[in-house]
Scaffold this motif. Structure first.
Motif, short mmCIF file in Angstrom:
data_model
loop_
_atom_site.label_atom_id
_atom_site.label_comp_id
_atom_site.label_asym_id
_atom_site.label_seq_id
_atom_site.Cartn_x
_atom_site.Cartn_y
_atom_site.Cartn_z
N GLY A 579 0.79 -1.12 0.07
CA GLY A 579 0.18 0.08 -0.08
C GLY A 579 0.90 1.32 0.05
N HIS A 582 2.21 2.18 -3.50
CA HIS A 582 1.17 2.61 -4.47
C HIS A 582 0.76 4.22 -4.32
CE1 HIS A 582 -0.11 -0.68 -6.88
NE2 HIS A 582 0.17 -1.40 -5.95
N ALA A 588 -3.43 6.00 -5.52
CA ALA A 588 -4.25 4.74 -5.05
C ALA A 588 -4.83 4.30 -6.21
CB ALA A 588 -5.21 5.32 -4.00
N ILE A 592 -4.93 -1.20 -4.03
CA ILE A 592 -4.64 -0.89 -2.60
C ILE A 592 -6.13 -1.07 -1.80
CG2 ILE A 592 -5.55 1.39 -2.82
CD1 ILE A 592 -3.21 2.28 -1.28
#
Length: 631
Positions: A579, A582, A588, A592
């Motif tokens: 996460g 990204h 995002a 994610i």
């Protein structure tokens, strides 16, 4: 009390009981646990790159090389890559490769374009184009994957360059062989030209010999006629008797003169033919590529060679003139035949010698004609050889490349570096520090959660004693660490962005995600401490080690041993790192959402475990009142 005794007393206190002994053993094994797992996970990541999925796209339509052979170098390269086993190669379409790199299905992708073969084979036609392969990476998947992909692309480029350079050199040497063959043909033509010239000289020699024999015959004829003259000086009174013989002599002399005229005419024709041959030879030599100076030199040499023929012709013409005068004299002799009648036998003998001389003259003329034919044949071969030499040299010249300076320079540059790598990043970290930032941020967040519970109590004894709800006790025990954890990540992000200078693509989203990671991690560590007490702290440390070796924070997680794959899938730190990648690099995406879902599930599950631990703690036991191990 000595220092040694103090130390022994402390160790005795820490080992008073089963659980403290296990704790001491665990403390001794912590470095071993960390080092062994870490070395095991990273023992040979480059040797396991065949587990790393990578995409290759071959859109090359092929091209025809300089020899007329259809080639598809893109297909050759693709087959070599797929068969090499260096990575887990998947040949897919361009769209599948792009989506796969974006969604972490493939670590990177190599695309071979449509005109790849055309560009690589362009140097053979002196229309140089540099071929390009496209490397697509995504640092949001793993920073080192992109670094490895760069090295792979460079190796592919170097391999193609070596292969194409070798083929270009081979075509270059084949060109030399072709030129050699054409020049060899021209050499054979030159040999035939030399042979023809030799035959021409031989023919001219025969022509000179024939002319010499003709001269000798004329001399003998003159001698015979002189004898005839001397024999008839004292026979003036016998002219009547010699009338018939004189008439015959006159007729014979007329025939001899006629034969001499034929020989003179033949000699004149030969001279004209040789003069024409001079002009034809000069033109043939010019057509063969010789300079005017070389042509004139060759004509000068030929003129020297034919000088004996010219001299023989002059003598033949002179002999013809003499024989004509002789015929006139014979006619006059016929008119005075009466004076020669008494010398008829001598006159007959002289006439016989004259006849023999005339026959030799005829034979010489015949040889002269034969020599002329040989000379003509030699001249013909000389012409044919010169034409072959001209054609051979012309063909060889056409086989020799002669590009202009810009084309030659561009071709040389393309042969030296025929392939370029075009790197396209779906998401780029930019620097090595930024590439490893997601891993270290996730690690720091776990360590932050771990150290909080070195001070904080996981469950409130007072609340448990008062009979508060286990859920409220669990949430209350976790909430203090959650607030401090939020403060930790806010300070952490401030330092990472402002002090270190790491660029964050989406700061608000990254901070929000970091808060979620901190809440999940503090909840997990809280649950371990609530459920296992002091042992929970050790388990938190063990869990940290397991996540370090399986999360894929440095090398791609596919390169870890197969036995650690389940840990990567189950433990939360890998999802936290993914996460962060990204959000720090590309923003995002739908992927994610899966990371967020896993962390939320861990958060809720950990709070549920803490509530269960609080429920169990409502029943007090001896071990709770007086624990064997207290940290």
């Amino acid at each position: 009390m000595s220092s040694v005794r103090i130390a022994l007393n402390e160790l005795r206190r820490l080992t008073a009981g089963k659980l403290p002994k296990l704790a001491m053993l665990a403390l001794v094994l912590v470095p071993l646990l960390y080092a062994s797992f870490y070395l095991y996970a990273n023992y040979d990541p480059y040797g396991r790159l065949n587990k790393l999925p990578a995409a290759v796209v071959s859109a090359d339509i092929g091209a025809t090389d300089s020899e007329g052979t259809q080639r598809n170098i893109g297909r050759e390269v693709t087959d070599e890559l797929v068969g090499s086993g260096t990575f887990q190669w998947h040949e897919v379409s361009a769209e599948e490769a792009q989506n796969g790199v974006r969604d972490d299905k493939y670590s990177f992708a190599i695309t071979i374009p449509r005109e790849f073969s055309t560009a690589l084979l362009s140097t053979g036609n002196f229309q140089p184009q540099q071929a390009t392969i496209t490397l697509t990476t995504n640092d949001a998947n793993n920073y080192l994957s992109g670094t490895i992909a760069d090295q792979v692309a460079e190796q592919v480029r170097a391999t193609i360059a070596e292969k194409v350079g070798s083929e270009a050199a081979d075509r270059f040497l084949v060109g030399f062989s072709t030129i050699y063959g054409k020049i060899e043909e021209a050499s054979r033509g030159a040999t035939q030209l030399a042979d023809g010239a030799g035959q021409l000289v031989s023919g001219q020699q025969q022509l000179a010999d024939g002319a010499s024999q003709l001269s000798t015959g004329s001399t003998q004829l003159s001698t015979g006629l002189n004898t005839l003259r001397d024999s008839t000086k004292e026979l003036p009174s016998k002219s009547k008797q010699l009338a018939d013989g004189a008439s015959q002599v006159a007729a014979g002399n007329a025939k001899v003169a006629s034969a001499a005229q034929v020989a003179a005419g033949a000699s004149t024709d030969l001279q004209n033919s040789l003069d024409n041959a001079n002009g034809q030879l000069a033109q043939a030599l010019r057509n063969g590529g010789l300079s005017e100076e070389e042509v004139q030199h060759a004509l000068s040499v030929l003129g020297q060679l034919r000088k004996p023929v010219d001299d023989a012709n002059a003598k033949i013409q002179q002999a013809n003139s003499d024989l004509s005068r002789l015929a006139d004299g014979a006619r006059q002799v016929s008119e005075g035949a009466a004076q020669l009648a008494a010398s008829a036998p001598t006159l007959v003998d002289g006439i016989g010698k004259a006849a023999d001389g005339a026959q030799q003259l005829v034979d010489g003329s015949s040889k002269l004609a034969t020599g002329e034919q040989d000379a003509l044949k030699g001249s013909t071969q000389l012409r044919d050889g010169a034409n072959q030499l001209r054609d051979g040299l012309g063909a060889g010249l056409k086989e020799i490349p002669n590009p202009d300076d810009p084309t030659r320079q561009a071709t040389a540059n393309t042969i030296a570096d025929p392939v370029a790598v075009n790197s396209v990043g779906v998401a780029s970290a930019g620097t090595y520090g930024a590439g490893l930032a997601p891993f270290f941020i996730a690690l720091a967040t776990w360590i932050g959660a771990f150290v909080l519970f070195l001070l904080l109590r996981p469950l409130s004894t007072r609340a448990l004693t008062a009979g508060a709800s286990p859920v409220r006790v669990a949430v209350g025990g976790w909430l203090a660490s959650a607030l401090l954890g939020i403060a930790q990540v806010i300070v952490l992000f401030g330092a990472v962005t402002w002090l270190v200078g790491i660029h964050v693509a989406h700061p608000l989203g990254a901070i929000g995600f970091a808060i979620l990671v901190s809440l999940s991690f503090t909840a997990i560590v809280h649950a371990l401490n609530a459920l296992f007490g002091a042992v929970g702290k050790f388990l938190g440390l063990v869990l940290l080690v397991l996540q370090l070796v399986s999360a894929g924070g440095t090398f791609p997680w596919q390169t870890i041993p197969d036995a650690l794959y389940p840990l990567h899938i189950v433990l939360p730190m890998g999802y936290a790192i993914d996460g962060f990648r990204h959000l720090l690099y590309s923003g995002a995406s739908l992927q994610i959402l899966g990371d967020i879902g896993v962390l939320v599930a861990y958060l809720v599950g950990a709070l549920a475990v803490s509530a269960y631990a609080a429920s169990k703690r409502r029943m007090w036991t001896v071990s709770q009142l007086k624990p064997e191990l207290s940290l």
